[in-house]
Design a protein around this motif. Structure first.
Motif, mmCIF file in Angstrom:
data_model
loop_
_atom_site.group_PDB
_atom_site.id
_atom_site.type_symbol
_atom_site.label_atom_id
_atom_site.label_comp_id
_atom_site.label_asym_id
_atom_site.label_seq_id
_atom_site.Cartn_x
_atom_site.Cartn_y
_atom_site.Cartn_z
ATOM 1 N N ALA A 42 55.891 45.774 41.426
ATOM 2 C CA ALA A 42 55.553 46.456 40.215
ATOM 3 C C ALA A 42 56.724 47.215 39.770
ATOM 4 O O ALA A 42 57.388 47.921 40.506
ATOM 5 C CB ALA A 42 54.313 47.109 40.136
ATOM 6 N N LYS A 86 47.027 42.904 30.743
ATOM 7 C CA LYS A 86 46.308 43.540 32.126
ATOM 8 C C LYS A 86 47.390 44.222 33.212
ATOM 9 O O LYS A 86 47.083 45.252 33.532
ATOM 10 C CB LYS A 86 45.433 42.571 32.537
ATOM 11 C CG LYS A 86 44.465 41.962 31.863
ATOM 12 C CD LYS A 86 43.624 40.821 32.524
ATOM 13 C CE LYS A 86 44.471 39.617 33.030
ATOM 14 N NZ LYS A 86 45.192 39.097 31.967
ATOM 15 N N THR A 87 48.402 43.462 33.429
ATOM 16 C CA THR A 87 49.115 43.954 34.586
ATOM 17 C C THR A 87 49.862 45.211 34.117
ATOM 18 O O THR A 87 50.082 45.960 34.908
ATOM 19 C CB THR A 87 49.850 42.779 34.945
ATOM 20 O OG1 THR A 87 49.309 41.743 35.688
ATOM 21 C CG2 THR A 87 51.053 43.237 35.896
ATOM 22 N N GLN A 88 50.292 44.963 32.991
ATOM 23 C CA GLN A 88 51.168 46.222 32.365
ATOM 24 C C GLN A 88 50.369 47.433 32.307
ATOM 25 O O GLN A 88 50.859 48.531 32.566
ATOM 26 C CB GLN A 88 51.793 45.840 30.887
ATOM 27 C CG GLN A 88 52.693 44.790 30.966
ATOM 28 C CD GLN A 88 53.978 44.989 31.897
ATOM 29 O OE1 GLN A 88 54.631 46.144 31.572
ATOM 30 N NE2 GLN A 88 54.223 44.390 32.453
ATOM 31 N N TRP A 106 49.869 48.294 46.146
ATOM 32 C CA TRP A 106 49.979 47.330 45.124
ATOM 33 C C TRP A 106 50.003 45.910 45.759
ATOM 34 O O TRP A 106 50.882 45.770 46.453
ATOM 35 C CB TRP A 106 51.011 47.335 44.219
ATOM 36 C CG TRP A 106 51.124 46.299 42.935
ATOM 37 C CD1 TRP A 106 51.506 45.055 43.173
ATOM 38 C CD2 TRP A 106 50.739 46.581 41.449
ATOM 39 N NE1 TRP A 106 51.507 44.605 41.920
ATOM 40 C CE2 TRP A 106 50.822 45.286 40.964
ATOM 41 C CE3 TRP A 106 50.231 47.491 40.743
ATOM 42 C CZ2 TRP A 106 50.629 45.057 39.601
ATOM 43 C CZ3 TRP A 106 49.754 47.401 39.700
ATOM 44 C CH2 TRP A 106 50.274 46.097 39.028
ATOM 45 N N GLU A 108 49.779 41.997 45.269
ATOM 46 C CA GLU A 108 49.618 40.637 44.606
ATOM 47 C C GLU A 108 48.407 39.842 45.198
ATOM 48 O O GLU A 108 48.562 39.556 46.372
ATOM 49 C CB GLU A 108 51.038 39.842 44.510
ATOM 50 C CG GLU A 108 52.179 40.750 43.467
ATOM 51 C CD GLU A 108 51.823 40.809 41.901
ATOM 52 O OE1 GLU A 108 51.040 39.965 41.648
ATOM 53 O OE2 GLU A 108 51.878 41.898 41.706
ATOM 54 N N ASN A 172 46.007 42.769 41.974
ATOM 55 C CA ASN A 172 46.792 42.202 40.657
ATOM 56 C C ASN A 172 46.455 40.674 40.644
ATOM 57 O O ASN A 172 46.956 40.055 41.637
ATOM 58 C CB ASN A 172 48.115 42.414 40.534
ATOM 59 C CG ASN A 172 48.672 42.342 39.154
ATOM 60 O OD1 ASN A 172 48.072 42.540 38.422
ATOM 61 N ND2 ASN A 172 49.751 41.762 39.310
ATOM 62 N N ASN A 173 46.120 40.224 39.588
ATOM 63 C CA ASN A 173 46.047 38.753 39.280
ATOM 64 C C ASN A 173 45.111 38.025 40.160
ATOM 65 O O ASN A 173 45.248 37.153 40.933
ATOM 66 C CB ASN A 173 47.321 38.044 39.341
ATOM 67 C CG ASN A 173 48.166 38.563 38.173
ATOM 68 O OD1 ASN A 173 47.629 38.702 37.116
ATOM 69 N ND2 ASN A 173 49.446 38.528 38.298
ATOM 70 N N THR A 195 42.908 43.264 38.364
ATOM 71 C CA THR A 195 43.173 42.787 37.240
ATOM 72 C C THR A 195 42.784 41.087 37.442
ATOM 73 O O THR A 195 43.191 40.587 38.396
ATOM 74 C CB THR A 195 44.764 42.818 36.797
ATOM 75 O OG1 THR A 195 45.475 42.024 37.839
ATOM 76 C CG2 THR A 195 45.075 44.446 36.833
ATOM 77 N N TYR A 293 57.779 41.153 32.102
ATOM 78 C CA TYR A 293 56.780 40.395 32.488
ATOM 79 C C TYR A 293 57.099 38.778 32.466
ATOM 80 O O TYR A 293 57.460 38.437 31.420
ATOM 81 C CB TYR A 293 55.559 40.439 31.419
ATOM 82 C CG TYR A 293 54.171 39.766 31.737
ATOM 83 C CD1 TYR A 293 53.630 40.137 32.668
ATOM 84 C CD2 TYR A 293 53.887 38.671 30.915
ATOM 85 C CE1 TYR A 293 52.246 39.487 32.950
ATOM 86 C CE2 TYR A 293 52.671 38.123 31.202
ATOM 87 C CZ TYR A 293 51.731 38.277 32.349
ATOM 88 O OH TYR A 293 50.764 37.747 32.662
#
Length: 461
Positions: A42, A86-88, A106, A108, A172-173, A195, A293
């Protein structure tokens, strides 16, 4: 069984035995030197704009109390369409709240390998990873054990008297929610932010479906990205933001295109109205120096990963009014007139609809039995339809509307009992007018043009 499912089953079978083994040689977790913020990959976006209300909602759910750690495990899910930000928002949250948590991790979470890698990194910072080749499940369990007994070490603490640490874990994701089941801390403290495109991620926890910007917000974002004064460019920026439906990723990509093409906003508004420009924007993937992004609309929506029936349903929806499509318009179909792979049975329709909802390409109002989707999703979907398939899809769409219209051809009346049903269909006829105004209309077959003329006749009467 998919490869991810096989790994999940294997991990589940081993988890209990591995945890028992860990407890035999770890009477307590090793304190973590804080503050520790493991945020890679990130990167904070210097052009982040708005969303203060969403950040406040996350605060209300996840921030530790002033007295110390959260007494319960709290979680919050950011859901929504790919490209909505969402990620931002999650990135902005972790960077702007770094002082509120002793530790932030964080992770992924698109693939199970990423989850193992992220938890191995946590274990390594605990000083309890023996080597780079240490068993992944052991590393994961070391990290999970610390999360459930989070002791922190500072310059002033003495061994044996370490206080509890506050922590935030970001998945995330998470588009496959099953992947994180074996990485979820089984304890009663801490904070987790998720997210996901899947709205089901909100079930059982606080969360929000992140929406695109309103037109004026999107226009201000566009001007900020271009270094322009909003007051002097309000008309053109509002026109573009409205055309893009307020989608942050699309606005960011358009801003980069405006700069690269050395156009004024007014020039680009005219340029963008052409269908070919929609496809160009959707395919654009910006360089690392220009975008935080790393996706285009094509890659983030990944239409190619949809099931054939879901893709066919989406293509038909792309020609209808985006705000409300009554499901009865599409369920009662004649398979002989349907385009390839269209879900003609009710079971197939439900499966295809579920596939699209899962990735937030459409939403469903179950009380009204209607579907909705973003207009830019429609634009990108239409831009991908090949010319030889366009007439087939359009003719089927027109056929469904004709069959649903409550008046037979050449039997016109003003029976008020039919008005409600006609009102459900009329917005789709108006939407289809746009298709016949584009430069692709010349490729439409004669039956398509005749059926559309019939619909216009009904609507005009």
């Amino acid at each position: 069984m998919t490869s991810d499912e096989a790994v999940i089953n294997s991990v589940t079978e081993r988890s209990n035995s591995e945890l028992s083994l860990l407890s035999s040689f770890m009477s307590q977790t090793k304190p973590l030197k804080v503050p520790l913020h493991l945020l890679k990959p990130a990167v904070q976006n210097p052009n982040f704009f708005g969303r203060e209300n969403i950040l406040d909602l996350i605060d209300a759910s996840l921030l530790p109390p002033n007295s110390g750690v959260n007494p319960i495990l709290k979680s919050f899910a950011l859901c929504g369409l790919g490209g909505v930000g969402k990620t931002q928002v999650a990135i902005q949250y972790v960077f702007s709240r770094r002082t509120k948590f002793d530790a932030i991790f964080w992770i992924e979470s698109e693939q199970i390998a990423q989850l193992f890698e992220g938890f191995a990194t946590i274990a390594a910072h605990l000083g309890q990873a023996d080597s780079p080749g240490q068993d992944q499940v052991v590393s994961r369990n070391i990290a999970l054990e610390w999360l459930c007994n989070p002791r922190k070490r500072t310059a002033t603490t003495t061994p044996g008297s370490e206080p509890e640490a506050t922590w935030l874990l970001v998945f995330n994701n998470v588009d496959n929610l099953e992947l994180i089941q074996n990485f979820w801390p089984q304890c009663h403290l801490g904070s987790i932010l998720i997210t996901s495109r899947d709205p089901f991620a909100k079930r059982g926890r606080d969360g929000v479906d992140l929406q695109p910007f309103h037109a004026n917000e999107g226009a201000k974002l566009l001007c900020n990205l271009l270094g322009l004064h909003y007051a002097e460019n309000a008309s053109a920026s509002l026109a573009l933001a409205t055309r893009l439906g307020g989608l942050p990723l699309a606005i960011t990509q358009v801003a980069a295109l405006v700069e690269r093409m050395q156009m004024t906003l007014e020039e680009f508004v005219s340029h963008f109205e052409r269908q070919t420009s929609i496809a160009k924007v959707a395919q654009k993937k910006l360089s690392d120096t220009q975008d935080h992004y790393k996706h285009s609309l094509f890659t983030v929506w990944a239409f190619e990963t949809l099931s054939p029936k879901a893709l066919s349903l989406l293509q038909v929806l792309s020609f209808l009014n985006a705000d409300s499509v009554k499901e009865w318009l599409l369920i009662q179909t004649n398979s002989s007139s349907a385009p390839l792979n269209f879900p003609c049975t009710e079971d197939d329709f439900v499966d295809a609809r579920t596939d699209l909802i899962k990735v937030s390409l459409i939403t469903r109002n179950k009380d009204e039995g209607e579907l909705a989707l973003h207009r830019l999703v429609q634009d990108v979907s239409r831009a991908q339809i090949k010319s030889d398939n366009l007439s087939k899809i359009l003719n089927f769409t027109l056929h469904q509307l004709l069959m649903a219209w409550p008046t037979s051809f050449l039997q016109f009346d003003h029976d008020s009992a039919t008005w409600a049903k006609s009102a459900d269909i009329l917005p789709h006829i108006l939407r289809l007018q746009d298709t016949f105004k584009t430069n692709r209309a010349h490729v439409l077959s004669l039956p398509v043009r005749i059926n559309f003329a019939k619909l216009l006749l009904f609507a005009g009467w």
